[in-house]
Design an enzyme around this catalytic site. Sequence first.
Site, PDB file in Angstrom:
ATOM      1  N   CYS A   1       0.838  -1.207   0.000  1.00  0.00           N
ATOM      2  CA  CYS A   1       0.000   0.000   0.000  1.00  0.00           C
ATOM      3  C   CYS A   1       0.871   1.254   0.000  1.00  0.00           C
ATOM      4  CB  CYS A   1      -0.925  -0.015   1.214  1.00  0.00           C
ATOM      5  SG  CYS A   1      -1.962   1.447   1.321  1.00  0.00           S
TER       6      CYS A   1
ATOM      7  N   CYS B   1      -0.428   4.161   2.045  1.00  0.00           N
ATOM      8  CA  CYS B   1      -0.264   3.987   3.499  1.00  0.00           C
ATOM      9  C   CYS B   1       1.174   4.280   3.919  1.00  0.00           C
ATOM     10  CB  CYS B   1      -0.556   2.550   3.945  1.00  0.00           C
ATOM     11  SG  CYS B   1      -2.023   1.817   3.280  1.00  0.00           S
ATOM     12  N   ASP B   2       2.111   3.707   3.194  1.00  0.00           N
ATOM     13  CA  ASP B   2       3.485   3.649   3.695  1.00  0.00           C
ATOM     14  C   ASP B   2       4.492   4.490   2.907  1.00  0.00           C
ATOM     15  OD1 ASP B   2       2.618   1.828   5.608  1.00  0.00           O
ATOM     16  OD2 ASP B   2       2.909   0.122   4.292  1.00  0.00           O
TER      17      ASP B   2
END
Length: 313
Positions: free
Chosen positions: A134, A137-138
Amino acid sequence: MERTKCLIIGSGPAGYTAAIYASRANIAPILYAGIQPGGQLITTTEIENFPGYPEGVQGFDMMEDLRKQAVRFGADVRNGVVAKTDFSKRPFIVTIDDGNEIEAETVIIATGASAKYLGIEDEKKYNGAGVSACATCDGFFYRKKVVAVVGGGDTACEEAVYLSNLASKVYMIVRKDYLRASKVMQQRVAEKENIEILFNTNTLSLYGENKVQGAHLVKFKGTDKEQPFDIAIDGFFLAIGHKPNTDVFNGQINLDEQGYIKTEGQTTATNVAGVFAAGDVADPRYRQAITSAGMGCKAALDVEKFLVENNIK
Ligand code: NDP
């Protein structure tokens, strides 16, 4: 046999939001949390794009808050995995893996999706230490670093473009000699000077001390032109698609060709009256915590209406 007016399957943002709404409507739902209570966000570090958390929130903490909010209004949240469903007639019969059978007047399926992985050992070894599925997300943790994105579809292109605005360099590892992505996404990738596409390339393994420091790759795998090479990277992002968690519903409910549950129009209704679906399991497109939560809300409202219309008390 135990009976409920509403059984919710899954404990991501969709499942918990459905539970919050259904319990506030006095439906007293039972929720089974599934294999990974809290869902995909449990494996994320910080969530910065969920409205209402100006300083961001840890994925684990947000899911725990959602669970508590559902329990506060009376949702019966349980650990357990659904092993079998019978949607052939109402009340539906749902069997849990501990053998418990439940009669449910309505069911909300919110079992989510799982990112696909290549299946190499090092993905597990470096999970949370350089391996992610992701980018939104990261990606933030890879500012000014070098990363690789695996895949050549729209998701891979989107993630590569997103990462290119943070990282100093982005490799795309594409197994064919072309991108499967739409023309517009390909164009966006082409416009980014710091994205380098490695065509005809497969990943053999990752290396690094305690965290990813590079990948062993191979060009023209399985041909006489086969050529192994390495790239130094700090992050390895999988973008080879998602798999909806619908195996247990196969044959019970209409799925699309990718296995996602089909819902009707703007609602969360499936082809089986009384069965509703929310979140990633029914959404190949947006796949965000906030959109899943929104669908969970819609599913609970759809259940409430269904119970009234069918005079189920
Ligand atoms: P896709 O199935 O479209 O693409 C998957 C990519 O991963 C392909 O390039 C595929 O390679 C590669 N791949 C799959 N398995 C492996 C493997 N084992 N090893 C190496 N590479 C692998 O998935 P997406 O998630 O990109 O997209 C899903 C759907 O969502 C699509 O319909 C897409 O159009 C849509 N979407 C649309 C967006 C948009 O419009 N902006 C954004 C994101 C998704 P190969 O080509 O060789 O099979």
